[in-house]
Every structure is written in C-alpha cells, then in structure tokens.
Enzyme design. Sequence first.
Site, short mmCIF file in Angstrom:
data_model
loop_
_atom_site.label_atom_id
_atom_site.label_comp_id
_atom_site.label_asym_id
_atom_site.label_seq_id
_atom_site.Cartn_x
_atom_site.Cartn_y
_atom_site.Cartn_z
N GLY A 87 123.20 51.82 65.42
CA GLY A 87 122.01 51.73 64.57
C GLY A 87 121.16 52.98 64.66
N ARG A 90 116.99 56.76 66.57
CA ARG A 90 115.81 57.64 66.51
C ARG A 90 115.54 58.12 65.08
NH1 ARG A 90 118.03 63.36 68.83
NH2 ARG A 90 120.18 63.09 68.21
N ASP A 117 115.04 57.42 74.09
CA ASP A 117 113.60 57.45 73.88
C ASP A 117 113.21 57.60 72.42
OD1 ASP A 117 114.19 60.10 73.34
OD2 ASP A 117 113.27 60.90 75.16
N ARG A 168 114.45 64.40 56.99
CA ARG A 168 115.70 64.58 56.26
C ARG A 168 115.64 63.87 54.91
NH1 ARG A 168 120.31 63.22 60.74
NH2 ARG A 168 119.61 61.07 60.42
N ARG A 175 126.28 54.77 55.79
CA ARG A 175 127.38 55.34 56.54
C ARG A 175 128.59 54.42 56.53
NH1 ARG A 175 124.77 58.28 60.92
NH2 ARG A 175 122.54 58.37 60.51
N ASP A 244 130.48 56.41 62.69
CA ASP A 244 129.08 56.13 62.34
C ASP A 244 128.34 57.38 61.88
OD1 ASP A 244 129.46 56.48 65.35
OD2 ASP A 244 127.32 56.87 65.15
#
Length: 488
Positions: A87, A90, A117, A168, A175, A244
């Site tokens: 998944g 980040r 993180d 982005r 995907r 992925d």
Amino acid sequence: MAFTLSGDDVCQITFPSPIPDPYWVAFSPSAANLIQLSVSQDGLPSDPSWLELLAGNSLSTGMHDFAKPISTVYSGHQFGVWAGQLGDGRAILLGEANGQEIQLKGAGKTLYSRMGDGRAVLRSSIREFLCSEAMNALGIPTTRALSVVGSALPVFREMMETAAVCARLAPSFIRVGHFEHFASTQSIVRLKELADLLIQDHYPECKNNVEPYLELFKHISVRNAKLVARWQSVGFCHGVLNSDNISALGLTMDYGPFGFLDHFEIDHICNHSDHGGRYAYHRQPQIMHWNMACLASAFLPLLELTHDESQAQSILREALEEFPVTYAQAWQSIFRQKLGLQTSQDSDIQLIERLLQAIHDSSVDFTSFFRQLSQVKLDHAIEKITLRDQFVDRVAIDQWFTDYLQRLTSESSQDITRMQAMNLVNPKYILRNHLAQAAIDKAQQHDFSEVTLLMNILSKPYDEQPEHEVYAAPPPADLERVAVSCSS
C-alpha cells in the site's frame, strides 16, 4: 481522473503530517502546466499558498480544495517473492486537477506505512524530481514531478538526513499491485470495479470489445513492453521492478535506486541491495514480462466471469506470449533509429548486437558513443573514425564499422539527413549519477541552483547546448561505480 473506488478495503482518508518551516527546493513549470497552475517569473507558483499545500501543511489553495486525501491499498511481489499486502506507505493522493492526480510522497505515515515513518529525504526527493522530468523530456512515459519542498525536520535513514516532500503527477497511479491485491483477497467485485475504472478513464478503446478485460490486459502489456524497450535504448536501469512498482498505464514510476548507464555493462546493477542482479539492465525486459504474468494471474478471475478456468488460463497465456514479440519489435525499431537506419534488413539485429557486445567489452560510454556515431560519414576511411579509439579490440570494431558503412550505403543514406535524425533519438544529456549527487551536495547546503540548472539542461536532452558541454561528459574515473540503495 482521481482514484474513485471507495471503501475501507480500498483506501483510507489520510491527512498529511505537517513539516516545520517548509521551503522550495525545486519546481517544474512544465509539470505545473499540466494542471494549469500559474507560474511567476521566478519559476514558482504565482499563488504562494501552493508551498503549504505541496509541503503537506494545508489542503487548500486559492483555487483548489483537497478535503479528502487518501492512501490506497495494494499488494505485490518484491524481488520475485509474494509480499502480501503493501500500500501507499508514504504516498498520499490529494485529488485531481485538470485530469492529473496530485500525490505527495513523503508527507507522513499512512495506514500502510507498516514499520516506516512515511517520510522521504531531500537526497532521494531531488533524484526523483530530476529523473521524472528528464525522462519526460526524453519522450519516455513517466509520472511527473511537480515540486520538492524541504524542511529541517530530521529523518534517519542510513544516517541522519532532512525531510522533503515530492509532489508527483499522473493521470492515474493505479499499479499492477492494485489488481494483485484484489485478486489475492478474492475481492472479485473490487477487481471488476478497478478494471472498469481503468477502461472508462484510460482505455476507452477496450470498452466495446467482445473481451474487454482481455483487451485491457493486452493494452497494459503492450504499453509496458514498449516502455522497457525505451528504457533499454537510453541505458536506464529502474532498480526495483517489483510488481507493485509497475504502472497500469505503462508509466515509469517509483524512482528509487535508479541509474543511467555510463560505461556500458550489459549486466549492470544499479541497486546495491539487488545482490542477485534480478533487476540488472539486461534482465529488465524479462522481469517486465514476469510482472505481466503477475498481472495475467490477477486478471484470471475477470476472464472466468465468461469462460471456464481452463479456457481463461489458455487465453491469458496466449496473450502473455505477445509481450516478447511486442518488446522485440519496439527494441529493434528504436535501435535501428539509433544507428540511423531507415529501412529494415534481416542482418540488422546481428549488427546491433555485435555493437552492444563491443561496447560492453570495452566499457564504452553508452550515451556519448551513440551521440557521436551520427558524425560518422559515408566517405570516412575506417582508420579516420575517432570512435574506434575507445575500443580495445580494434580488429573487431573496424570490421563492425566496415559493415555499418556498407549497411548505410545499401539504403543510400545521406550524411546530413541521417545525423539530424539520429540526434533526435540519441540524447546528449542524461541524468548521470555524479551530476545528481553534485546537485544534492549543494542542496544540502541550501544552494538549489544546481538542481534548477540540471532540470533546465535535461529538459532539452537532444539539443547541443554548447555552454553546458561539461554536463554531457562521462563521469570522472573516481565516480564511475556509483550504486544507490533503496533507502530514501
């Protein structure tokens, strides 16, 4: 269109985590044009509220309100092994503007961060920004990079670094892993919804086909076959071709430990975490084919809606076998163009392969060689061709040049016309690792001028740009063997 599937089993509302005192590191006016974002003379958004938005500190600007940012679930194979649920660990999708999804990478933890993180660091964000925009300028399908916003917030990777958020853009970030996830959880309804969404928004030519899902698979496979052929033609190594990380739109995405070849090694490994060389340069076509096999497996339940299991498997297997054919045709076409050949002859493949072997054996700089090859003239005596000085085996390369000139003569090639055509497909400027690192070193001292300069040079990779000749040169000997890790 933005990802429109809803439900906790698909995506989660995820608010970015603010960063202190954000500042502009890089911004692409070219990418901004895709979302009709006004840019001032300093090359930054005219609306200053975009800094806070692209830092993850705000969800609105003067013209946009992104009230429901999300992170999405997907699964996949990593280094050939099923990794299960993954998944957007980040990445946070803010929403859509002018047909482009806006995604923040490094804006904090999500439900799918696992032990991470959710942050990105300045180093990797600059690399992704520069390569995304460089690939677009090369004419290679890619996600785009709108900006990099930095902060003094400390982030630990292999050492302590500072945080950055990369924004982005893409028509869709769907995907192969999204399909794998719903297939693995036997969520056939979701699998069908995802395929229908792609057909509706991105592959409308499949909609009225007798076998729309089979046709969708074929289209995705064709795009990715042609994509990897383009990578090979410019010496680009992705580094982490996990399923992925493969786009359902055939875009280059998830820039991590990538690298462009300098001195040519056909088995070059750009990711120092890739101990077995799974994602080496020469294996990229094979691995992309393998990823399409993963996609075919995920599509099996869709074909079983109208076929029995045996029929569905046979149909998909046959469709999958088209990949190497499509790839070979695309690769051969591109490399003929790189050699300035206008026609197709059976002997061309051997001519190309002999050259690549010779370049490999002598560690010749890939980009510079093909660029300079356009300067060879039909009336050149072999011993006057300076390119041959780069090769150890003079006998072999002299024979190659003899055969090459004969091949050009066979189609009545014209020097000027050929040179102009070759310079449109053989770039002079690529994002070499040592150039990216030099820009990063300056950026870490809060000097972002080199990032902007590199972006501008790489936006015109096929132009001569004599004032920037040094940026076309191969790396110094002490910087030839740069490898990059997945850590970012």
